[in-house]
Design a protein around this motif. Sequence first.
Motif, PDB file in Angstrom:
ATOM      1  N   SER A  93       0.394  -0.836   0.519  1.00  0.00           N
ATOM      2  CA  SER A  93      -0.113  -0.202  -0.035  1.00  0.00           C
ATOM      3  C   SER A  93       0.662   1.287  -0.030  1.00  0.00           C
ATOM      4  O   SER A  93       2.174   0.959   0.202  1.00  0.00           O
ATOM      5  N   SER A  94       0.819   2.352  -0.112  1.00  0.00           N
ATOM      6  CA  SER A  94       1.091   4.161  -0.422  1.00  0.00           C
ATOM      7  C   SER A  94       1.156   4.151   1.379  1.00  0.00           C
ATOM      8  O   SER A  94       2.080   5.135   1.138  1.00  0.00           O
ATOM      9  N   GLN A  95       1.191   3.707   2.580  1.00  0.00           N
ATOM     10  CA  GLN A  95       1.079   4.373   3.429  1.00  0.00           C
ATOM     11  C   GLN A  95       1.580   3.066   4.570  1.00  0.00           C
ATOM     12  O   GLN A  95       0.997   2.416   5.191  1.00  0.00           O
ATOM     13  N   PRO A  96       2.844   3.720   4.694  1.00  0.00           N
ATOM     14  CA  PRO A  96       3.421   3.262   5.969  1.00  0.00           C
ATOM     15  C   PRO A  96       2.923   3.811   7.078  1.00  0.00           C
ATOM     16  O   PRO A  96       2.444   4.349   6.950  1.00  0.00           O
ATOM     17  N   LYS A  97       3.980   2.940   8.328  1.00  0.00           N
ATOM     18  CA  LYS A  97       3.251   2.711   9.571  1.00  0.00           C
ATOM     19  C   LYS A  97       4.149   2.711  10.267  1.00  0.00           C
ATOM     20  O   LYS A  97       5.205   1.924  10.056  1.00  0.00           O
ATOM     21  N   VAL A  98       4.261   3.556  11.423  1.00  0.00           N
ATOM     22  CA  VAL A  98       5.299   3.111  12.320  1.00  0.00           C
ATOM     23  C   VAL A  98       4.690   1.838  13.620  1.00  0.00           C
ATOM     24  O   VAL A  98       4.041   2.925  14.363  1.00  0.00           O
ATOM     25  N   LEU A  99       4.899   1.097  14.283  1.00  0.00           N
ATOM     26  CA  LEU A  99       5.067   0.868  15.519  1.00  0.00           C
ATOM     27  C   LEU A  99       6.401   0.941  16.701  1.00  0.00           C
ATOM     28  O   LEU A  99       7.799   0.865  16.262  1.00  0.00           O
ATOM     29  N   ASP A 100       5.563   0.273  17.540  1.00  0.00           N
ATOM     30  CA  ASP A 100       6.010   0.299  18.599  1.00  0.00           C
ATOM     31  C   ASP A 100       6.891  -0.767  18.331  1.00  0.00           C
ATOM     32  O   ASP A 100       6.918  -1.625  17.758  1.00  0.00           O
ATOM     33  N   ARG A 101       8.146  -0.928  19.720  1.00  0.00           N
ATOM     34  CA  ARG A 101       8.928  -1.817  19.763  1.00  0.00           C
ATOM     35  C   ARG A 101       8.564  -3.365  19.984  1.00  0.00           C
ATOM     36  O   ARG A 101       9.034  -4.585  19.720  1.00  0.00           O
ATOM     37  N   GLU A 102       7.913  -3.313  20.798  1.00  0.00           N
ATOM     38  CA  GLU A 102       6.599  -4.280  21.060  1.00  0.00           C
ATOM     39  C   GLU A 102       5.447  -5.083  20.196  1.00  0.00           C
ATOM     40  O   GLU A 102       5.360  -6.616  20.177  1.00  0.00           O
ATOM     41  N   GLY A 103       5.605  -4.837  18.432  1.00  0.00           N
ATOM     42  CA  GLY A 103       4.782  -4.675  18.259  1.00  0.00           C
ATOM     43  C   GLY A 103       3.557  -4.368  18.270  1.00  0.00           C
ATOM     44  O   GLY A 103       2.239  -5.090  17.285  1.00  0.00           O
ATOM     45  N   ARG A 104       3.392  -3.966  19.501  1.00  0.00           N
ATOM     46  CA  ARG A 104       1.106  -4.304  20.288  1.00  0.00           C
ATOM     47  C   ARG A 104       0.805  -2.350  19.560  1.00  0.00           C
ATOM     48  O   ARG A 104      -0.576  -2.688  19.404  1.00  0.00           O
ATOM     49  N   THR A 105       1.959  -1.781  19.387  1.00  0.00           N
ATOM     50  CA  THR A 105       0.541  -0.050  19.334  1.00  0.00           C
ATOM     51  C   THR A 105       0.928   0.591  17.851  1.00  0.00           C
ATOM     52  O   THR A 105       2.524   0.115  17.680  1.00  0.00           O
ATOM     53  N   THR A 106       0.142   1.032  16.879  1.00  0.00           N
ATOM     54  CA  THR A 106       0.546   2.089  15.850  1.00  0.00           C
ATOM     55  C   THR A 106       0.936   3.206  15.742  1.00  0.00           C
ATOM     56  O   THR A 106       0.119   3.674  16.705  1.00  0.00           O
ATOM     57  N   LEU A 107       2.268   3.770  16.470  1.00  0.00           N
ATOM     58  CA  LEU A 107       2.507   4.977  17.017  1.00  0.00           C
ATOM     59  C   LEU A 107       2.242   5.729  15.465  1.00  0.00           C
ATOM     60  O   LEU A 107       1.565   6.875  15.634  1.00  0.00           O
ATOM     61  N   PHE A 108       2.223   5.538  14.725  1.00  0.00           N
ATOM     62  CA  PHE A 108       2.242   6.455  13.179  1.00  0.00           C
ATOM     63  C   PHE A 108       1.006   6.240  11.952  1.00  0.00           C
ATOM     64  O   PHE A 108       2.015   4.493  11.442  1.00  0.00           O
ATOM     65  N   TYR A 109       0.528   6.949  11.564  1.00  0.00           N
ATOM     66  CA  TYR A 109       0.406   6.215  10.271  1.00  0.00           C
ATOM     67  C   TYR A 109       0.973   7.208   9.302  1.00  0.00           C
ATOM     68  O   TYR A 109       0.162   8.193   9.193  1.00  0.00           O
ATOM     69  N   PHE A 110       1.015   7.257   7.862  1.00  0.00           N
ATOM     70  CA  PHE A 110       1.251   7.954   7.276  1.00  0.00           C
ATOM     71  C   PHE A 110       0.319   8.737   6.429  1.00  0.00           C
ATOM     72  O   PHE A 110      -0.643   7.607   6.135  1.00  0.00           O
ATOM     73  N   LEU A 111       0.013   9.034   5.791  1.00  0.00           N
ATOM     74  CA  LEU A 111      -0.737   9.545   4.740  1.00  0.00           C
ATOM     75  C   LEU A 111      -0.251   9.688   3.355  1.00  0.00           C
ATOM     76  O   LEU A 111       0.258   9.736   2.793  1.00  0.00           O
ATOM     77  N   LYS A 112      -1.926   8.714   2.991  1.00  0.00           N
ATOM     78  CA  LYS A 112      -2.026   8.680   1.397  1.00  0.00           C
ATOM     79  C   LYS A 112      -1.709   9.802   0.183  1.00  0.00           C
ATOM     80  O   LYS A 112      -2.519  10.834   0.307  1.00  0.00           O
ATOM     81  N   GLY A 113      -0.849  10.284  -0.757  1.00  0.00           N
ATOM     82  CA  GLY A 113      -0.744  11.647  -1.349  1.00  0.00           C
ATOM     83  C   GLY A 113      -1.923  11.227  -2.156  1.00  0.00           C
ATOM     84  O   GLY A 113      -3.002  10.174  -2.426  1.00  0.00           O
ATOM     85  N   ASP A 114      -2.311  11.896  -3.021  1.00  0.00           N
ATOM     86  CA  ASP A 114      -3.041  12.246  -4.219  1.00  0.00           C
ATOM     87  C   ASP A 114      -3.126  11.824  -5.735  1.00  0.00           C
ATOM     88  O   ASP A 114      -1.936  11.555  -6.625  1.00  0.00           O
ATOM     89  N   SER A 115      -3.277  10.384  -6.081  1.00  0.00           N
ATOM     90  CA  SER A 115      -2.825   9.868  -7.302  1.00  0.00           C
ATOM     91  C   SER A 115      -3.771  10.255  -8.900  1.00  0.00           C
ATOM     92  O   SER A 115      -2.857   9.982  -9.769  1.00  0.00           O
TER      93      SER A 115
END
Length: 592
Positions: A93-115
């Motif tokens: 997908s066009s939206q990567p994300k950042v997880l915490d060290r344990e993998g439990r919580t998604t810290l940040f979602y990245f916005l998708k651009g205008d295609s």
Amino acid sequence: TSSDGTNPPLQANASVSTLCFEPSGARLVAGHRDGTLRFYDFHGMKPSDKSSSYPPFRIVDSDNDPLDQTGRHVITALGPSGTGSSWIVGTTSSQPKVLDREGRTTLFYFLKGDSYVTDAAKTKGHTAGVTGVAFHPFIKETCWTCGLDGSIRQWDVSGRGKTEFNKLVCQKMIGKCKNRKGQRTQVVSNLSVHPNGRKVVVGTACGSIQIWNCFGVGVNASRPLGAVYDAHNDGGTATRPVTYVAFSGDGERIASRSEGDDTVRIWDVHRIEKEFGSSSFGRKHGARGGGGGKGPQHPPSLLLAICKGLPAFNETANCAFSPDGRMVCAGTSIDPRAKRSAGGGVSGGGEDSFGKIKFYELPPSEEKRSKAAGSKKPKNRVTAVLEPVEEMIISRNSSVLGVQWHPKLNQIAVGTSNGIIQVLYDPNLSTKGALLPASRTVRQSDGLSDLLRSRAPTGSAAYLSSANSNIIVPNALPLFREEPRATRKTKERERKDPEKTRLPEPPVTGGIKTGGKMGGGVNFTQYIVESTNYVNNKNIAGKDPREELFKYSEGKNYVSRAYEGDVQRILAEKTVEEEEADLKSRKRQKTK
């Protein structure tokens, strides 16, 4: 979401698409083509019964994310932060994300651009699948991503970055990849960051290797620092995309790989940047080159070595440098188009039916070569064509795709197309890592243990006995588990909240006291003593309290006159009837 079952499956159902060590070497995370991430902890690994396999302690599925309703995606890239406190994950997908060290919580979602916007610089995120992700080696709040839209983007994950719809907006774009003719091209490889964190290298679909400045004031999104076009074309006309690139540990060399040939090529970083701006660059590195189809088209000063015998039939196949940069290792792939026997293996059962990992010893750098030559004039240098000095069979009928060589542990993690992950180590040269679980052996079962296990209660009796014998740590329960705070903004907001921080009431200042406490460090008793002037009137020893109280009533009358005795008081001079008679007589006199 994550799965923390007691018996997670040992093997994934899909091939390994990416894998990465934690910087400290305590953990290993692998991404699979079925959209799952598997977390392994070397300190907590325990072998399963009657097997030498080690299950992951957590499995994260990308399909169960409540804030990402785009479905399951293949894990294409993975990278840890410099401190190991978070992981950045790239998918198709066009939206990567950042997880915490344990993998439990998604810290940040990245916005998708205008295609629908053709200019990648005008969009706020990627418009196509992400192929590479990486953190800054020293700044944990900065990360970069690249994708099939041909852009390289920088993101701020400190919590102070701009957001829209609770998703991060791209901080800035550091590069728009183009081919030799200036046309936009796709970034199909990963993204590798230089050890000093000031430049990145990517591989493109047009077959070029491009180095971009990514940090500082000199970032130019329209021109790279250096580039090599047709990197894996030996004088041919077909374009071979570069599917993997990586910096060496000292940042002086780049290793590249393409699924179009069976080689890994080693390049000189300084030579690429130096010759890119020269006028003879296009003539030296043109499509036709100097090899004429018989050899490498690039000069030996630029192309240092070619490692032969590494077929790659998958775009996720990679390579890795050794910690000292003297060797490079890579895996081989099994041709899926080969004829297979009735048993499922490649017909013939030869060497081509095994996935291997091969090691190559690289030639010394130009400086070391000149020092070794001394006063003698060095001979004309040629591009070294290397054969493997060592090779190991990893698995049968499966390709070796992912390879990671950790510099501190001196261990190699290998991912295969059948979903199995192996860690190669040396008992004498390696430290920690896989040595920790390997030292723990499965306890051999004896006759007494088997007898007690056969006489153990079953059904409800087993439940009651286990409930009485188990010890539950309160902090391990989900009710008492503290979730990590995602951003710095959240911490600052909670710090200003007086209820959460239990902030005491500030002392009242000024002439008018409308509330709050009496003063800093003054309690209620001290306030009463000061307000009643108790200090000046404290000499009351030997006095009668009754007489002292009567002093306050001298000359004062606190009782109403209605209780002063039988006093006759005239309330009115006339009655009501007498007042009415007087009123009538006055009216008669006026009428006369």
